[in-house]
Write a protein that holds these residues in place. Structure first.
Motif, short mmCIF file in Angstrom:
data_model
loop_
_atom_site.label_atom_id
_atom_site.label_comp_id
_atom_site.label_asym_id
_atom_site.label_seq_id
_atom_site.Cartn_x
_atom_site.Cartn_y
_atom_site.Cartn_z
N GLY A 127 6.06 10.46 -4.31
CA GLY A 127 5.30 9.24 -4.01
C GLY A 127 6.07 8.07 -4.54
N VAL A 128 5.70 6.89 -4.06
CA VAL A 128 6.46 5.71 -4.47
C VAL A 128 6.34 5.49 -5.99
CG1 VAL A 128 4.57 4.08 -3.92
CG2 VAL A 128 6.95 3.29 -3.94
N ALA A 129 5.23 5.99 -6.57
CA ALA A 129 5.05 5.82 -8.03
C ALA A 129 6.10 6.61 -8.82
CB ALA A 129 3.65 6.25 -8.43
N ALA A 130 6.96 7.36 -8.12
CA ALA A 130 8.02 8.09 -8.83
C ALA A 130 8.88 7.13 -9.67
CB ALA A 130 8.89 8.84 -7.82
N TYR A 131 8.97 5.88 -9.22
CA TYR A 131 9.79 4.93 -10.01
C TYR A 131 9.15 4.68 -11.37
CZ TYR A 131 6.74 0.85 -9.30
OH TYR A 131 5.70 -0.02 -9.34
N LYS A 132 7.78 4.76 -11.42
CA LYS A 132 7.09 4.56 -12.70
C LYS A 132 7.29 5.77 -13.62
CE LYS A 132 2.97 2.47 -11.03
NZ LYS A 132 1.54 2.38 -11.29
N SER A 181 11.00 15.79 -2.08
CA SER A 181 10.55 14.48 -1.57
C SER A 181 10.59 13.43 -2.67
CB SER A 181 9.19 14.56 -0.90
OG SER A 181 8.45 15.64 -1.35
N ALA A 182 10.41 13.82 -3.93
CA ALA A 182 10.50 12.83 -5.02
C ALA A 182 11.87 12.18 -5.03
CB ALA A 182 10.23 13.50 -6.35
N GLN A 183 12.88 12.97 -4.63
CA GLN A 183 14.25 12.46 -4.67
C GLN A 183 14.52 11.43 -3.57
OE1 GLN A 183 17.02 15.79 -5.20
NE2 GLN A 183 15.32 16.87 -6.15
N PHE A 191 16.75 10.26 -14.19
CA PHE A 191 16.06 11.02 -15.23
C PHE A 191 17.06 11.73 -16.15
CE2 PHE A 191 12.92 10.68 -11.82
CZ PHE A 191 11.88 10.10 -12.53
N ALA A 192 18.16 12.19 -15.56
CA ALA A 192 19.17 12.87 -16.38
C ALA A 192 19.73 11.89 -17.42
CB ALA A 192 20.28 13.41 -15.49
N ALA A 193 19.93 10.65 -16.98
CA ALA A 193 20.49 9.65 -17.90
C ALA A 193 19.49 9.33 -19.01
CB ALA A 193 20.85 8.38 -17.13
N GLY A 250 -6.28 5.10 -5.71
CA GLY A 250 -5.21 6.03 -5.33
C GLY A 250 -3.90 5.70 -6.03
N ARG A 251 -3.91 4.59 -6.74
CA ARG A 251 -2.69 4.15 -7.41
C ARG A 251 -2.50 4.94 -8.71
NH1 ARG A 251 0.05 -0.97 -8.23
NH2 ARG A 251 0.30 -1.24 -10.46
N MET A 252 -1.28 5.36 -8.98
CA MET A 252 -1.05 6.10 -10.23
C MET A 252 -1.33 5.19 -11.43
SD MET A 252 2.24 8.29 -11.55
CE MET A 252 3.11 7.12 -12.60
N VAL A 253 -1.98 5.73 -12.46
CA VAL A 253 -2.24 4.92 -13.65
C VAL A 253 -0.92 4.57 -14.32
CG1 VAL A 253 -4.57 5.81 -14.10
CG2 VAL A 253 -2.59 6.96 -15.10
N GLU A 254 -0.97 3.56 -15.16
CA GLU A 254 0.25 3.10 -15.83
C GLU A 254 0.74 4.15 -16.83
OE1 GLU A 254 1.95 0.45 -14.87
OE2 GLU A 254 0.38 0.28 -13.36
N PRO A 255 2.06 4.21 -17.07
CA PRO A 255 2.61 5.19 -18.01
C PRO A 255 1.93 5.21 -19.37
CG PRO A 255 4.38 4.15 -16.79
CD PRO A 255 3.13 3.46 -16.36
#
Ligand code: C5P
Length: 397
Positions: A14-19, A41-43, A51-53, A161-166
Motif C-alpha cells: 500500500g502507499v503507506a509503505a513509505y510510512k 507489491s510493497a516493493q 529498509f536494509a539501510a 482506511g488510512r494507516m495510523v501514524e508510526p
C-alpha cells in the motif's frame, strides 16, 4: 522497553509503505533489533534497500530461493513481536484464512509471537463485509489491530482506511509487549510438600509440580513479577524468583510473609493436610518394632491468607475425583476468590500428567468447565482469566 526486543516488520503493498520506513527508523532509534520482510507489491512503493539501510540487515521477501531453507519459520521464531504495516486487505484476508502463499503471510501463520496489524486501504475495501469478517476473525484469533484512521487516502480520496501514524503503532506495540499481567506481582506455589517422619522418611503425595511451574512460566510470559514457592524437583522456570521449601510449615511461613508483597497468590501446591506430630531424630529401625505414627494437622495456608487484613487475590486448587460438588461447596465456604477444580481421576488429568481437565469456580459457586488441555495451555488461559479479573477489580475500585 523496546531496547533489545526482536521486532519483525512486515510491509505489504500500500502507499503507506513509505510510512513503514519511518516506523522502522523509530524502532531502531528506540534500540529494537529490527528485521523487515516485504511482499512483492510493497516493493512497488518502497525499495528493500531503504529498509536494509535503516536496519543494517538484509530484507526478506521470498519464500523460495533465499539463503535460508525456511525463511518464514526462521523469522517467525526469531520475532518477539510482528508488526504488519501497512496491512492491506489482501494480507488481512490471507491471515484470517491461514493462507501462506508468500513470505509475509506464511510468517504470520508460522509465528507464535503477538501480531500487530495496521490496516491501510480504501474506505470501500475497509467497509466491505468480507474485510469486516476477516478483521473479526483475526481479532478472535488474538491478533491486535491498530487503526485504521480516517484521512486522506491514495488517489486523493478521503475517509476511514488510512494507516495510523508510526508513533501510534509504537504505542500499540509497547502495550502488546507488556503482556496482560504487566505490573502484577504474583506468588505461585507448586509441588507436593514432604512431611518428615525421621531423617530419611517422609509422608508425601503424588503432585509433580508441573501445573504450578506452568503457571509461573505463563505468568512471567504475561509480564508478571513472579515468586515461585516450590517443593518440587523441577528445573526453575526462567524469569521467576524461586523459594525452595519442603514442608507445609515452611511453605506456609514463606507464603504468608510474601503475601504482603504480592497482588495474587495461586496455591497450586498439594500441601499436606497432616504431618507426623513427632519427627524422630534418628532413623526408625525395623528391629524396634512397627512404629505408630501419630498425625497432627498442618497449618491451612489458604485460611491464613483469607484471614489477612489486606489480602491478595486468592486462587486455590481442589483435587477432586469424579464430581465437582465438593469443590463448589469449598469454593463458596473457603473465602478464596477463585478455585481451580481438577478432576484427578479423569483420563489424561491430574498428578504427573502433561494434560489437565479443570473447572474454574468463583466465590459464588459459579462453575466454568474447560476441556482437556495441556497444563501449559491451562496455565496460559488461567493467566488471561486472572488478568481479566484483576482489571474488573481495578475498574470497580
Ligand atoms: O480443601 P482442599 O485440600 O481441597 O484445598 C486445597 C487447596 O488448599 C490447595 O490450593 C492447597 O494448596 C491449599 N492448602 C493449603 N494449606 C493446607 C492444605 C491445602 O493452603 N494445609
Amino acid at each position: 522497553m523496546l531496547s533489545g526486543r526482536r521486532i519483525l516488520v512486515g510491509v505489504t503493498g500500500g502507499v503507506a509503505a513509505y510510512k513503514a520506513a519511518y516506523l522502522v527508523r523509530r524502532l531502531v532509534e528506540r534500540g529494537a533489533d529490527v528485521r523487515v520482510m516485504m511482499t512483492r507489491s510493497a516493493q512497488q512503493f518502497v525499495g528493500p534497500q531503504t529498509f536494509a539501510a535503516i536496519t543494517g540487515q538484509g530484507v526478506a521477501s521470498e519464500l523460495f530461493g533465499a539463503a535460508s531453507v525456511s525463511p518464514h519459520t526462521e523469522l517467525a521464531r526469531w520475532a518477539e513481536a510482528v508488526i504488519i504495516a501497512p496491512a492491506t486487505a489482501n494480507t488481512l484476508a490471507k491471515a484470517a484464512h491461514g493462507l501462506s502463499s508468500d513470505l509475509v503471510s506464511a510468517t504470520i501463520l508460522a509465528t507464535t509471537a503477538p501480531v500487530l496489524l495496521a490496516p491501510a486501504m480504501h474506505t470501500e475495501m475497509w467497509e466491505n463485509a468480507a474485510t469486516r469478517r476477516n478483521v473479526a476473525v483475526l481479532q478472535g484469533d488474538g491478533r491486535t489491530m491498530v487503526g485504521p484512521a480516517s484521512g486522506s487516502l491514495a488517489g486523493g480520496d478521503t475517509g476511514p482506511g488510512r494507516m495510523v501514524e508510526p508513533e501510534e503503532i509504537l504505542q500499540a506495540l509497547e502495550l502488546l509487549l507488556k503482556g496482560p499481567l504487566s505490573g502484577v506481582r504474583m506468588l505461585v506455589t507448586a509441588g507436593g510438600t514432604r512431611e518428615p517422619i525421621d531423617p530419611v522418611r517422609f509422608i508425601g503425595n503424588r503432585s509433580s509440580g508441573k501445573m504450578g511451574f506452568a503457571i509461573a512460566s505463563a505468568a512471567v510470559a504475561s509480564g508478571a513479577d513472579v515468586i515461585l514457592v516450590s517443593s518440587a524437583d523441577l528445573p526453575p522456570p526462567s524469569g521467576a524468583r524461586v523459594v525452595e521449601v519442603e514442608t507445609a510449615e515452611e511453605m506456609g511461613q514463606s507464603v504468608v510473609k510474601l503475601a504482603q508483597e504480592v497482588d495474587v497468590v495461586v496455591m497450586a501446591a498439594a500441601v499436606a493436610d497432616f504431618r507426623p506430630a513427632v519427627i524422630e531424630e534418628t532413623k526408625l529401625r525395623r528391629t524396634d518394632g512397627i512404629p505408630e505414627i501419630r498425625l497432627e494437622a498442618t497449618p491451612d495456608i489458604l485460611a491464613s491468607l483469607v484471614a489477612l487484613e489486606k489480602r491478595p487475590y486468592l486462587v486455590g486448587f481442589a483435587a477432586e475425583t469424579g464430581s465437582y460438588d465438593t469443590a463448589i461447596q469449598k469454593a463458596i465456604s473457603k473465602g478464596v476468590d477463585l478455585t481451580v477444580a481438577n478432576d484427578v481421576a479423569a483420563e489424561g488429568s491430574g498428578f504427573g500428567s502433561d494434560t489437565n481437565q479443570v473447572a474454574l469456580i468463583d466465590s459464588q459457586g459459579t462453575i466454568e468447565r474447560w476441556p482437556l488441555l495441556t497444563k501449559v495451555e491451562v496455565a496460559r488461559r488461567l493467566c488471561d482469566h486472572l488478568a481479566g479479573q484483576l482489571n474488573e477489580r481495578a475498574a470497580k475500585g
